[in-house]
Motif scaffolding. Structure first.
Motif, short mmCIF file in Angstrom:
data_model
loop_
_atom_site.label_atom_id
_atom_site.label_comp_id
_atom_site.label_asym_id
_atom_site.label_seq_id
_atom_site.Cartn_x
_atom_site.Cartn_y
_atom_site.Cartn_z
N THR A 1 23.81 59.29 51.53
CA THR A 1 23.14 58.73 52.71
C THR A 1 23.97 57.57 53.24
OG1 THR A 1 21.00 59.35 51.83
CG2 THR A 1 21.01 57.71 53.59
N ILE A 2 24.27 57.63 54.55
CA ILE A 2 25.09 56.57 55.17
C ILE A 2 24.20 55.72 56.08
CG2 ILE A 2 27.00 56.11 56.78
CD1 ILE A 2 28.29 58.71 55.97
N HIS A 3 24.40 54.42 56.05
CA HIS A 3 23.74 53.54 57.00
C HIS A 3 24.84 52.86 57.82
CE1 HIS A 3 20.68 50.01 57.68
NE2 HIS A 3 21.09 50.57 58.78
N VAL A 4 24.97 53.26 59.08
CA VAL A 4 25.97 52.64 59.97
C VAL A 4 25.34 51.45 60.64
CG1 VAL A 4 27.55 53.00 61.90
CG2 VAL A 4 26.82 54.95 60.54
N ARG A 5 25.91 50.27 60.48
CA ARG A 5 25.30 49.08 61.07
C ARG A 5 26.32 48.00 61.37
NH1 ARG A 5 21.59 46.67 56.35
NH2 ARG A 5 21.14 45.28 58.08
N SER A 6 25.89 46.97 62.06
CA SER A 6 26.81 45.92 62.47
C SER A 6 26.91 44.82 61.41
CB SER A 6 26.33 45.30 63.79
OG SER A 6 27.05 44.13 64.06
N SER A 7 28.12 44.28 61.26
CA SER A 7 28.28 43.14 60.34
C SER A 7 28.09 41.83 61.09
CB SER A 7 29.66 43.18 59.69
OG SER A 7 30.66 42.86 60.64
N PHE A 8 27.78 41.93 62.39
CA PHE A 8 27.64 40.73 63.21
C PHE A 8 26.18 40.31 63.40
CE2 PHE A 8 31.77 42.40 63.97
CZ PHE A 8 32.59 41.32 64.26
N ASN A 9 25.24 41.12 62.92
CA ASN A 9 23.83 40.74 63.00
C ASN A 9 23.05 41.42 61.87
OD1 ASN A 9 23.08 43.44 63.85
ND2 ASN A 9 23.85 42.91 65.88
N GLU A 10 21.75 41.22 61.87
CA GLU A 10 20.95 41.77 60.77
C GLU A 10 20.20 43.04 61.19
OE1 GLU A 10 20.84 40.76 57.64
OE2 GLU A 10 22.27 39.15 58.07
N THR A 11 20.43 43.48 62.43
CA THR A 11 19.71 44.63 62.96
C THR A 11 19.93 45.88 62.11
OG1 THR A 11 20.35 43.72 65.08
CG2 THR A 11 19.26 45.86 65.12
N LYS A 12 18.86 46.63 61.93
CA LYS A 12 18.99 47.92 61.23
C LYS A 12 19.82 48.87 62.09
CE LYS A 12 15.29 49.58 58.37
NZ LYS A 12 14.06 50.38 58.58
N GLY A 13 20.65 49.66 61.47
CA GLY A 13 21.50 50.57 62.24
C GLY A 13 20.98 51.98 62.27
N THR A 14 21.88 52.94 62.08
CA THR A 14 21.51 54.36 62.11
C THR A 14 21.73 54.98 60.73
OG1 THR A 14 22.25 54.50 64.39
CG2 THR A 14 21.98 56.58 63.22
N ILE A 15 20.74 55.71 60.26
CA ILE A 15 20.87 56.43 58.99
C ILE A 15 21.41 57.84 59.26
CG2 ILE A 15 19.62 57.38 57.00
CD1 ILE A 15 19.52 54.42 56.81
N VAL A 16 22.49 58.20 58.60
CA VAL A 16 23.03 59.56 58.70
C VAL A 16 22.64 60.27 57.42
CG1 VAL A 16 25.09 60.94 59.13
CG2 VAL A 16 24.99 58.57 59.94
N CYS A 17 21.86 61.33 57.56
CA CYS A 17 21.30 61.96 56.36
C CYS A 17 21.00 63.44 56.61
CB CYS A 17 20.03 61.23 55.95
SG CYS A 17 18.77 61.22 57.24
N GLU A 18 20.39 64.05 55.63
CA GLU A 18 19.95 65.44 55.72
C GLU A 18 19.01 65.61 56.92
OE1 GLU A 18 21.21 68.32 54.48
OE2 GLU A 18 21.35 67.13 52.65
N GLU A 19 19.09 66.78 57.54
CA GLU A 19 18.21 67.08 58.67
C GLU A 19 16.73 67.08 58.24
OE1 GLU A 19 19.77 70.55 60.52
OE2 GLU A 19 17.82 71.11 61.31
N ASP A 20 15.86 66.56 59.09
CA ASP A 20 14.43 66.66 58.78
C ASP A 20 13.67 67.21 60.00
OD1 ASP A 20 13.97 64.54 60.56
OD2 ASP A 20 14.24 63.06 58.96
N THR A 21 12.40 67.46 59.83
CA THR A 21 11.64 68.12 60.89
C THR A 21 11.53 67.25 62.14
OG1 THR A 21 9.73 67.36 59.68
CG2 THR A 21 10.22 69.71 59.56
N GLU A 22 11.52 65.94 61.96
CA GLU A 22 11.47 65.03 63.10
C GLU A 22 12.65 65.27 64.03
OE1 GLU A 22 9.27 62.65 64.26
OE2 GLU A 22 8.09 63.90 62.89
N MET A 23 13.84 65.41 63.42
CA MET A 23 15.06 65.59 64.21
C MET A 23 15.01 66.87 65.02
SD MET A 23 17.89 64.52 61.41
CE MET A 23 17.89 62.95 60.56
N GLU A 24 14.40 67.89 64.41
CA GLU A 24 14.35 69.19 65.09
C GLU A 24 13.46 69.17 66.33
OE1 GLU A 24 13.21 72.04 62.14
OE2 GLU A 24 14.86 71.34 60.89
N LYS A 25 12.50 68.24 66.32
CA LYS A 25 11.57 68.19 67.44
C LYS A 25 12.27 67.79 68.74
CE LYS A 25 7.37 66.94 65.05
NZ LYS A 25 6.72 65.69 64.68
N ALA A 26 13.26 66.93 68.63
CA ALA A 26 13.98 66.51 69.83
C ALA A 26 14.90 67.64 70.28
CB ALA A 26 14.78 65.27 69.54
#
Ligand code: ASP
Ligand code: MG
Length: 408
Positions: A225-250
Motif C-alpha cells: 500500500t502506497i501513500h503519496v503525500r507532500s513533505s511540505f504539509n501535514e495533509t493526507k495524500g492519496t492511497i494507492v491500493c487494491e481496487e474496491d467497490t467504491e472505486m468501481e462506482k465512479a
C-alpha cells in the motif's frame, strides 16, 4: 514493531533546511512507535547536473560510467540525512544500493531490481537504528553499479517495502497527492483519496508524473500500500491500493494528457499480407515504441491507410523510416503531424458502465475539437487531438464527468 518505509523526493531534500525538516518527520514517525526505513532521491537538480556534466565529457557517455556518476547524487543525500538524524540524537545509518544487495539486471540507466537482501536492514532496525537507503541504484551480477531510470527512487522504496513486509510505503513529494487531472490547467482538479493500482498504472503511463510506473507495478505485484503525500504539509495524500467497490462506482477517476506525441500516416499502402509486419519491424528495430496504430483498408481498391503515434522524441527517426518504406512499398504519401496530443480518461468503473466513450466524444465535439485517433482498453479511453486544444479538452472532460465533485 510496525514498519514504515518513507521515500523523500528531490525537492523534499533540496537543501540542508529541507533535510532537517525530513529528519523531524522521520523522528516523529519513530516516536509514534514505528521502525523506519527511509529512501531518498538526490537533492533537487543534482541528477540533471551530473547528467549534463557527463554529457559535456562526451556527448554519449559510456553507460557503465554514467551510472557510476549518477549514483553519487543519492549517496550524498542519504549520508546527509543520516548525519542530521545522528546529530539530533537518533541512531541512523546510510547504505548505498550495493551495500544492502539491491541486485539488478545489467541494463544501465533502466535496470530492474531482481532482489534485495533484508538481513542487514532488519539487524539495524533491531538495534534501534533508522536505516537510510540511497534510492535509484543497485548492482548487477558483475558487481557494476546500475541505476533504475529517472524517478527510480520510488521503485527502490516500494521494493524495500515489499521485501521487508512493511505496513506502509509513504512517498513524500512536493504535491499533495494524485489529482483527478493537472491542477495547473484545471482549477476544479481534486485530490483523490484512493486510487487502484491499475488506474495509477494507466495514469502514470499516460503522463501523470507522481510515481515511477515500475514502482506501481511492484506495489501491485506484492500488495504494497502506497501513500503519496507532500513533505511540505501535514495533509493526507492519496492511497494507492487494491481496487474496491467504491472505486468501481465512479465512472472515471481522472483525465490525463500527453503533449509529447506525434502522428504519422501512410496513405494507400498496397493491402497485402506482410506489409504491416515489414513496417513495424523496421520501426521496432530502431528501438522506437509505437503507441496507437490504426489501419483502415479499402476492400475495393486494394489499398490500406496506416497511421500510428510515437513520442515526439522519436518523430524524426520514425518519419525517416516511414518515408523510405513508403517508397519501397509503393505507398502514395506520408503525412506527418507533430502537433498532436493525447487526452485520456481512466477509471475502473468503465469495466461495468457503458457509455463512457460516447460521453467523452460528445464533450469534445461540443467544443468543436476534432478527434484524430481513438484507442481504448478495459479502463482507459484515449483520443489524439490537435495540441492547441489540450487544455480546453481536459477542462471540458473534467467538467462533463463531474470529476470536481467528491466521490460518494
Ligand atoms: N534522482 C533520480 C532522478 O532524478 C531518481 C529519483 O529522484 O527518483 O531521476
Ligand atoms: Mg519522483
Amino acid at each position: 514493531m510496525a514498519l514504515i518505509v518513507q521515500k523523500y523526493g528531490g525537492t523534499s531534500v533540496a537543501n540542508l533546511d529541507r533535510i532537517k525538516e525530513v529528519a523531524k518527520r522521520v523522528i516523529k514517525t519513530r516516536e509514534e512507535g514505528y521502525d523506519v526505513v527511509v529512501v531518498v532521491s538526490a537533492m533537487a537538480g543534482e541528477t540533471d547536473r551530473l547528467l549534463n556534466l557527463a554529457r559535456e565529457a562526451a556527448p554519449e557517455p559510456d553507460e557503465r560510467e554514467l551510472d557510476v556518476i549518477l549514483a553519487t547524487g543519492e549517496q550524498i543525500s542519504s549520508a546527509l540525512l543520516a548525519i542530521v538524524l545522528n546529530s539530533m540524537g537518533y541512531k541512523a545509518k546510510s547504505y548505498l544500493g550495493h551495500q544492502i544487495k539491491i541486485t539488478t539486471d545489467s541494463f544501465h540507466g533502466k535496470a530492474r531490481i531482481t532482489s534485495v537482501d533484508a538481513e542487514k536492514i532488519f539487524s539495524d532496525l533491531h538495534e534501534g537504528r533508522i536505516v537510510v537507503v540511497a534510492g535509484f541504484q543497485g548492482e548487477d551480477e558483475r558487481g557494476d553499479i546500475t541505476t533504475l531510470g529517472r524517478g527510480g527512487s520510488d521503485t527502490t522504496a516500494v521494493a524495500i517495502a515489499a521485501v521487508l513486509g512493511a505496513d506502509l510505503c509513504e512517498i513524500y513529494t512536493d504535491v499533495d497527492g494524485v489529482y483527478t487531472t493537472d491542477p495547473n490547467i484545471c482549477e476544479q482538479a481534486r485530490k483523490l483519496d484512493r486510487i487502484s493500482y491499475d488506474e495509477m498504472l494507466e495514469m502514470a503511463s499516460l503522463g501523470t508524473k507522481v510515481l515511477q510506473i515500475r514502482s506501481v507495478e511492484f506495489a501491485k505485484k506484492y500488495g504494497v500500500t502506497i501513500h503519496v503525500r507532500s513533505s511540505f504539509n501535514e495533509t493526507k495524500g492519496t492511497i494507492v491500493c487494491e481496487e474496491d467497490t467504491e472505486m468501481e462506482k465512479a465512472l472515471v477517476s481522472g483525465v490525463t494528457y500527453d503533449k509529447n506525441q506525434a502522428r504519422i500516416e501512410i496513405t494507400k499502402v498496397p493491402d497485402r499480407p506482410g506489409v504491416a509486419a515489414r513496417f513495424f519491424d523496421a520501426i521496432s528495430a530502431a528501438n522506437i515504441v509505437v503507441d496507437m496504430i490504426i489501419q483502415t483498408a479499402s476492400l475495393e481498391e486494394g489499398y490500406a491507410n496506416m497511421a500510428f503515434t510515437i513520442s515526439k522524441t522519436d518523430f524524426p527517426r520514425a518519419l525517416g523510416i516511414a518515408r523510405s518504406l513508403a517508397r519501397e512499398l509503393g505507398a502514395k504519401d506520408v503525412i506527418a503531424e507533430e502537433d498532436v496530443a493525447k487526452v485520456s480518461m481512466v477509471g475502473v468503473g468503465m469495466r461495468s458502465h457503458s457509455g463512457v466513450a460516447s460521453k467523452m466524444f460528445r464533450a469534445l465535439a461540443k467544443e468543436g475539437i476534432n478527434i484524430k485517433m481513438i484507442s481504448t482498453s478495459e479502463i482507459k479511453i484515449s483520443c489524439i487531438i490537435d495540441t492547441k486544444y489540450t487544455e480546453l479538452a481536459v477542462r471540458s472532460l473534467h467538467e462533463a464527468f463531474e470529476l470536481g465533485k467528491e466521490r460518494k
